[in-house]
Design an enzyme around this catalytic site. Structure first.
Site, PDB file in Angstrom:
ATOM      1  N   ASP A  67       0.821  -1.212   0.000  1.00  0.00           N
ATOM      2  CA  ASP A  67       0.000   0.000   0.000  1.00  0.00           C
ATOM      3  C   ASP A  67       0.855   1.262   0.000  1.00  0.00           C
ATOM      4  O   ASP A  67       2.064   1.212   0.188  1.00  0.00           O
ATOM      5  CB  ASP A  67      -0.954  -0.007   1.209  1.00  0.00           C
ATOM      6  CG  ASP A  67      -0.251  -0.342   2.518  1.00  0.00           C
ATOM      7  OD1 ASP A  67       0.986  -0.272   2.569  1.00  0.00           O
ATOM      8  OD2 ASP A  67      -0.950  -0.666   3.491  1.00  0.00           O
ATOM      9  N   ASN A 136      -7.194  -2.942  14.688  1.00  0.00           N
ATOM     10  CA  ASN A 136      -8.581  -3.206  14.283  1.00  0.00           C
ATOM     11  C   ASN A 136      -8.682  -4.375  13.296  1.00  0.00           C
ATOM     12  O   ASN A 136      -9.731  -4.627  12.745  1.00  0.00           O
ATOM     13  CB  ASN A 136      -9.218  -1.940  13.677  1.00  0.00           C
ATOM     14  CG  ASN A 136      -8.530  -1.505  12.374  1.00  0.00           C
ATOM     15  OD1 ASN A 136      -7.595  -2.148  11.904  1.00  0.00           O
ATOM     16  ND2 ASN A 136      -9.008  -0.408  11.794  1.00  0.00           N
ATOM     17  N   HIS A 138      -7.007  -4.624  10.441  1.00  0.00           N
ATOM     18  CA  HIS A 138      -6.779  -4.322   9.028  1.00  0.00           C
ATOM     19  C   HIS A 138      -5.495  -4.972   8.536  1.00  0.00           C
ATOM     20  O   HIS A 138      -4.562  -5.221   9.296  1.00  0.00           O
ATOM     21  CB  HIS A 138      -6.825  -2.816   8.737  1.00  0.00           C
ATOM     22  CG  HIS A 138      -5.630  -2.041   9.164  1.00  0.00           C
ATOM     23  ND1 HIS A 138      -5.674  -0.686   9.394  1.00  0.00           N
ATOM     24  CD2 HIS A 138      -4.344  -2.398   9.398  1.00  0.00           C
ATOM     25  CE1 HIS A 138      -4.465  -0.274   9.742  1.00  0.00           C
ATOM     26  NE2 HIS A 138      -3.650  -1.287   9.757  1.00  0.00           N
ATOM     27  N   GLU A 143      -9.648  -1.872   5.582  1.00  0.00           N
ATOM     28  CA  GLU A 143     -10.199  -1.528   6.889  1.00  0.00           C
ATOM     29  C   GLU A 143     -11.503  -2.288   7.149  1.00  0.00           C
ATOM     30  O   GLU A 143     -12.204  -2.661   6.211  1.00  0.00           O
ATOM     31  CB  GLU A 143     -10.509  -0.019   6.925  1.00  0.00           C
ATOM     32  CG  GLU A 143      -9.305   0.883   6.674  1.00  0.00           C
ATOM     33  CD  GLU A 143      -8.368   0.976   7.880  1.00  0.00           C
ATOM     34  OE1 GLU A 143      -8.573   0.282   8.877  1.00  0.00           O
ATOM     35  OE2 GLU A 143      -7.408   1.775   7.785  1.00  0.00           O
TER      36      GLU A 143
END
Ligand code: PGA
Length: 240
Positions: A67, A136, A138, A143
């Site tokens: 990314d 979280n 991800h 996400e």
């Protein structure tokens, strides 16, 4: 998923590096899927040591990163391009032209996503994808959401991710709001996956990986669908 407990972050980094070294020695032109974030830094350091000691040759290795922020200039101190140069590429004999990172300077983010996925497909996807994990759940910038995208796409970053990444910027307002990321489908096309889970803050998400369920609200749980995933975790992540 195969789980391996390492006593410390350093032990986890050494073990991850051993797996990567084994692959590169067996297949000198291996395609690596690389990740940014704090977690893989120790692994990269171990690879740099091996390269400097003449034990590991990156000259034919190719890589794709997961990314990049968007928009961001390549030479911005916070770009993932800069991160990779500082933490790995500038210290080993990899050829920069063999390394790919989504282009944060592209005119059209959508066109860059299509181009990046096409490059991955043409290369046949990574032999081994190294992954960190968000608190979280991800993976890359995939996400938590009701729907996840399959291939490389643009994403609005979650507030929690912006807050977590603010430590690298002057202020939270400076954190880019968007990114380009490989999709969960792109990631699942890697032949092998190595997931690194380190630190007390990852205790909750590690438990979600131990648990048998899969949910798009914890994207990393989709990795349970892949036949060859190794999770290296440390005692801090285990004990919380
Ligand atoms: P970290 O980030 O390695 O810095 O914890 C991981 C991630 O957010 O993917």
């Amino acid at each position: 998923m195969k789980f391996i407990c390492c006593n410390t972050y350093d032990a986890l980094s050494e073990q991850a590096a051993e797996i990567l070294k084994g692959l590169i020695r067996e297949k000198p032109n291996a395609i690596l899927g690389l990740a940014t974030g704090s977690t893989p830094v120790g692994t990269y350091r171990a690879l740099i040591r091996a390269n400097r000691a003449g034990e590991l040759d990156f000259s034919a290795v190719r890589s794709f990163n997961l990314d990049e922020y968007f928009p961001i200039s390549q030479n911005d101190a916070q770009s993932y391009y800069t991160f990779m140069r500082q933490n790995l590429f500038d210290h080993v004999n990899i050829r920069l032209e063999n390394t790919k990172i989504p282009n944060g300077e592209a005119k059209s983010a959508e066109a860059e996503c299509a181009l990046y996925e096409a490059s991955l497909a043409e290369a046949g996807y990574p032999d081994l994808q190294i992954l960190g994990i968000g608190e979280n759940g991800h993976i890359g910038f995939n996400e938590p959401s009701d729907r996840l995208s399959e291939s490389t796409h643009t994403v609005d970053l979650a507030e929690s991710t912006i807050a977590a990444n603010a430590r690298f910027f002057d202020s939270q307002d400076d954190v880019p709001r968007r990114a380009i990321t490989m999709g969960m489908g792109s990631i699942l096309k890697s032949k092998k996956i190595l997931l690194l889970v380190s630190g007390k803050k990852k205790h909750g998400v590690l438990n979600a990986l131990f648990d048998a369920s899969i949910t798009t609200h914890i994207p990393a749980t989709l990795l349970k669908l892949h036949p060859d995933v190794t999770v290296l975790y440390d005692l801090d992540a285990k004990n919380g």
